[in-house]
Enzyme design. Structure first.
Site, PDB file in Angstrom:
ATOM      1  N   GLU A 109     -14.321  20.494  21.556  1.00 33.15           N
ATOM      2  CA  GLU A 109     -13.756  19.252  22.086  1.00 33.15           C
ATOM      3  C   GLU A 109     -14.394  18.926  23.436  1.00 33.15           C
ATOM      4  OE1 GLU A 109      -9.495  19.412  22.648  1.00 33.15           O
ATOM      5  OE2 GLU A 109      -9.391  17.356  23.366  1.00 33.15           O
TER       6      GLU A 109
ATOM      7  N   GLY B  98      -1.935  18.514  17.299  1.00 31.77           N
ATOM      8  CA  GLY B  98      -0.624  18.904  17.817  1.00 31.77           C
ATOM      9  C   GLY B  98      -0.725  20.150  18.670  1.00 31.77           C
ATOM     10  N   TYR B  99      -1.293  20.019  19.859  1.00 31.83           N
ATOM     11  CA  TYR B  99      -1.376  21.142  20.795  1.00 31.83           C
ATOM     12  C   TYR B  99      -0.313  20.994  21.899  1.00 31.83           C
ATOM     13  CZ  TYR B  99      -5.888  23.351  19.436  1.00 31.83           C
ATOM     14  OH  TYR B  99      -6.893  24.037  18.807  1.00 31.83           O
TER      15      TYR B  99
ATOM     16  N   THR C 206      -2.673  11.868  20.071  1.00 34.04           N
ATOM     17  CA  THR C 206      -3.490  10.656  19.940  1.00 34.04           C
ATOM     18  C   THR C 206      -3.520  10.164  18.493  1.00 34.04           C
ATOM     19  OG1 THR C 206      -4.845  11.364  21.786  1.00 34.04           O
ATOM     20  CG2 THR C 206      -5.809   9.695  20.340  1.00 34.04           C
TER      21      THR C 206
HETATM   22  C1  LIG Z   1      -4.836   9.901  26.737  1.00 28.60           C
HETATM   23  C2  LIG Z   1      -4.479  11.305  26.393  1.00 28.60           C
HETATM   24  C3  LIG Z   1      -4.638  11.756  25.105  1.00 28.60           C
HETATM   25  C4  LIG Z   1      -4.246  13.040  24.744  1.00 28.60           C
HETATM   26  N1  LIG Z   1      -4.351  13.418  23.439  1.00 28.60           N
HETATM   27  C5  LIG Z   1      -3.853  14.624  23.071  1.00 28.60           C
HETATM   28  C6  LIG Z   1      -3.801  14.983  21.695  1.00 28.60           C
HETATM   29  O1  LIG Z   1      -4.207  14.221  20.817  1.00 28.60           O
HETATM   30  N2  LIG Z   1      -3.253  16.172  21.371  1.00 28.60           N
HETATM   31  C7  LIG Z   1      -2.800  17.054  22.302  1.00 28.60           C
HETATM   32  O2  LIG Z   1      -2.346  18.124  21.929  1.00 28.60           O
HETATM   33  N3  LIG Z   1      -2.830  16.752  23.613  1.00 28.60           N
HETATM   34  C8  LIG Z   1      -3.336  15.544  24.023  1.00 28.60           C
HETATM   35  N4  LIG Z   1      -3.357  15.199  25.352  1.00 28.60           N
HETATM   36  C9  LIG Z   1      -2.716  16.102  26.310  1.00 28.60           C
HETATM   37  C10 LIG Z   1      -3.636  16.746  27.301  1.00 28.60           C
HETATM   38  O3  LIG Z   1      -4.367  17.786  26.720  1.00 28.60           O
HETATM   39  C11 LIG Z   1      -2.752  17.222  28.468  1.00 28.60           C
HETATM   40  O4  LIG Z   1      -2.260  16.067  29.097  1.00 28.60           O
HETATM   41  C12 LIG Z   1      -3.507  18.068  29.456  1.00 28.60           C
HETATM   42  O5  LIG Z   1      -3.804  19.315  28.909  1.00 28.60           O
HETATM   43  C13 LIG Z   1      -2.703  18.260  30.768  1.00 28.60           C
HETATM   44  O6  LIG Z   1      -1.412  18.743  30.510  1.00 28.60           O
HETATM   45  P1  LIG Z   1      -0.120  18.023  31.092  1.00 28.60           P
HETATM   46  O7  LIG Z   1      -0.229  16.578  30.843  1.00 28.60           O
HETATM   47  O8  LIG Z   1       1.062  18.763  30.592  1.00 28.60           O
HETATM   48  O9  LIG Z   1      -0.233  18.210  32.697  1.00 28.60           O
HETATM   49  P2  LIG Z   1       0.193  19.501  33.536  1.00 28.60           P
HETATM   50  O10 LIG Z   1      -0.303  20.720  32.871  1.00 28.60           O
HETATM   51  O11 LIG Z   1       1.632  19.413  33.841  1.00 28.60           O
HETATM   52  O12 LIG Z   1      -0.663  19.290  34.858  1.00 28.60           O
HETATM   53  C14 LIG Z   1      -0.271  18.371  35.886  1.00 28.60           C
HETATM   54  C15 LIG Z   1      -1.315  18.432  36.995  1.00 28.60           C
HETATM   55  O13 LIG Z   1      -1.362  19.753  37.563  1.00 28.60           O
HETATM   56  C16 LIG Z   1      -2.685  20.292  37.499  1.00 28.60           C
HETATM   57  N5  LIG Z   1      -2.594  21.750  37.198  1.00 28.60           N
HETATM   58  C17 LIG Z   1      -1.830  22.336  36.267  1.00 28.60           C
HETATM   59  N6  LIG Z   1      -2.046  23.672  36.252  1.00 28.60           N
HETATM   60  C18 LIG Z   1      -2.988  23.928  37.196  1.00 28.60           C
HETATM   61  C19 LIG Z   1      -3.638  25.114  37.660  1.00 28.60           C
HETATM   62  N7  LIG Z   1      -3.388  26.317  37.129  1.00 28.60           N
HETATM   63  N8  LIG Z   1      -4.572  24.989  38.632  1.00 28.60           N
HETATM   64  C20 LIG Z   1      -4.874  23.756  39.174  1.00 28.60           C
HETATM   65  N9  LIG Z   1      -4.273  22.609  38.779  1.00 28.60           N
HETATM   66  C21 LIG Z   1      -3.343  22.684  37.815  1.00 28.60           C
HETATM   67  C22 LIG Z   1      -3.342  19.551  36.365  1.00 28.60           C
HETATM   68  O14 LIG Z   1      -4.739  19.519  36.496  1.00 28.60           O
HETATM   69  C23 LIG Z   1      -2.746  18.151  36.505  1.00 28.60           C
HETATM   70  O15 LIG Z   1      -3.440  17.441  37.472  1.00 28.60           O
HETATM   71  C24 LIG Z   1      -3.753  13.925  25.739  1.00 28.60           C
HETATM   72  C25 LIG Z   1      -3.631  13.487  27.060  1.00 28.60           C
HETATM   73  C26 LIG Z   1      -3.976  12.196  27.397  1.00 28.60           C
HETATM   74  C27 LIG Z   1      -3.814  11.746  28.815  1.00 28.60           C
END
Ligand SMILES: Cc1cc2nc3c(=O)[nH]c(=O)nc-3n(C[C@H](O)[C@H](O)[C@H](O)COP(=O)(O)OP(=O)(O)OC[C@H]3O[C@@H](n4cnc5c(N)ncnc54)[C@H](O)[C@@H]3O)c2cc1C
Length: 395
Positions: free
Chosen positions: A242, A125-126, A159
């Site tokens: 991770e 839950g991050y 997940t």
């Molecule tokens: C299949 C899957 C499984 C997952 N499982 C888990 C889980 O079990 N638990 C959990 O806690 N999370 C989970 N996640 C979440 C994952 O860690 C996040 O999706 C990831 O950290 C990106 O955050 P966001 O989706 O909010 O995208 P955002 O942070 O909104 O980013 C959107 C886009 O902008 C880019 N971006 C954002 N900030 C910057 C910056 N400063 N510089 C350059 N580019 C930038 C990103 O690279 C991305 O392309 C999962 C994600 C997926 C897809």
């Protein structure tokens, strides 16, 4: 670096190979996680637990095998070779090491056995809506109330939370402190009243991820890991682990082998695709990148064995490993064309059904779509580039 195995290591490899051949549940061969039941996913875990091989990377005192880095490398290679289902990382590679490193004795006694046996299924839950890359902005709050915390907020992309018994969760405990300094690391029993899990269906059609809502969830204060408001330190430690686990070198090797087999069977004007200059050049490029990544990973493992935990270098493994995994699925789609759309046979099929396309090509599009996630999860690749720029290159 001497890359050859000693006679003892070769004997170990044979032992591991034989063990997998005799003990891996045959019915799981080639299964995709999205189509497996909870018990299916846990089958291999339980076999390894019985054998004492479920956490080779843990210290021996907590259940590790005491294997050398080379033995662990061999173990990964042999699992990839046999295409065993990867074990879930949430307990074994994420929260387990946090608990034995930062938890108190009571927490170790209470939580480590369930992680080892597989009886406790964990989820992470991050991430929250609006707090993914910018994780430290998370808003799920925990307010201390006597012996408990009262937690309110929501998590997303969680997940396999649909099966989870426990969630390790980042919560805000001090809204007035600087972002990173007001976060704590809580262990939450998923059966606690006030928790709702809703599915998110991804574009490959599978149900792996979820939304988790927390409404006045009462969590015993004894489930706090380490100190209140120091959760960011434990969270970063976990993310390093991770990211290094995400490289997936051995499994990419196996995937390239499969790709070559398929491209060897596909004909272009009577010539196997694999023998056409253009396609074989693309495959060779990925293979070269993978060899370079493998050596980088071995260097990281060697440093780890000397007590230097995965630092920002883990970001390099994450970026290159996931780019390679995606590239292989792109080449597979290119190799089989329309046949990529044929779905992989489900676990319960009899084997008598007609499946069109080259052997092993079914489910190629599903894999392609599923692998898009790898450059997003575990911290997106753009964020990893930022980490390398700052922490490794000092820019
Ligand atoms: C299949 C899957 C499984 C997952 N499982 C888990 C889980 O079990 N638990 C959990 O806690 N999370 C989970 N996640 C979440 C994952 O860690 C996040 O999706 C990831 O950290 C990106 O955050 P966001 O989706 O909010 O995208 P955002 O942070 O909104 O980013 C959107 C886009 O902008 C880019 N971006 C954002 N900030 C910057 C910056 N400063 N510089 C350059 N580019 C930038 C990103 O690279 C991305 O392309 C999962 C994600 C997926 C897809």
């Amino acid at each position: 670096m001497d890359m050859r195995f000693s006679p003892e290591e070769l004997a170990f490899r044979d032992e591991v190979r034989e063990f997998i051949a005799n003990n891996y549940p045959h019915e799981l061969k080639g299964a995709r996680r999205g189509e497996m039941s909870k018990e299916d996913i846990l089958k291999w875990h339980r076999v390894l637990y019985k054998k004492g091989w479920v956490v080779p990377h843990w210290p021996v005192e907590y259940g590790g095998t005491g294997w050398t880095i080379t033995q662990r490398y061999i173990w990964n290679e042999e699992n990839a070779r046999a295409e065993t289902t990867p074990l879930l990382p949430f307990g074994l590679s994420m929260v387990g090491p946090v608990i034995y490193t930062f938890g108190n004795e009571e927490q170790k006694k209470r939580f480590l056995p369930g992680i080892l046996s597989g009886d406790d299924w964990w989820c992470q839950g991050y991430s929250e809506p609006g707090s993914g890359s910018d994780l430290a902005s998370l808003r799920t709050k925990a307010v201390r109330d006597g012996d408990h915390y009262i937690v309110n907020g929501s998590k997303t992309w969680t997940t396999l939370a649909q099966h989870a018994d426990w969630m390790f969760c980042l919560v805000r405990t001090d809204p007035d402190a600087k972002q990173q300094e007001g976060i704590s690391f809580l262990l939450i029993d998923m059966k606690t009243p006030g928790i709702t899990v809703r599915p998110i269906i991804t574009m490959d059609g599978s149900h792996e991820v979820n939304e988790v809502f927390l409404e006045d969830v009462k969590v015993p204060a004894e489930n706090l890991i380490g100190e209140e408001n120091k959760g960011w330190t434990y969270a970063k430690f976990l993310l390093g682990n991770e990211r290094s686990g995400i490289a997936g070198v051995a499994r990419s090797k196996k995937a390239i082998e499969r790709l070559k087999k398929i491209a060897g069977a596909e004909l272009v004007d009577g010539t196997p695709l694999m023998k056409t200059g253009e396609f074989s050049r693309k495959v060779a490029e990925v293979e070269i990148d993978l060899s370079a990544l493998e050596v980088t990973e071995l260097r990281t493992l060697a440093a780890e064995s000397k007590g230097r935990g995965p630092g920002p270098e883990a970001s390099i493994l994450k970026i290159k490993g996931t780019e390679i995994q995606q590239r292989i699925t792109e080449l597979a789609v290119e190799a089989v064309g329309n046949y990529a759309l044929v779905e992989a046979p489900r676990l319960e099929t009899t084997g008598n059904e007609f499946v069109p396309g080259p052997e092993g090509s079914q489910g190629t599009a599903q894999d392609y779509f599923n692998m898009r996630k790898t450059s997003i999860y575990g911290g997106s690749n753009e964020i990893q580039h930022n980490i390398i720029a700052k922490m490794v290159l000092g820019l």
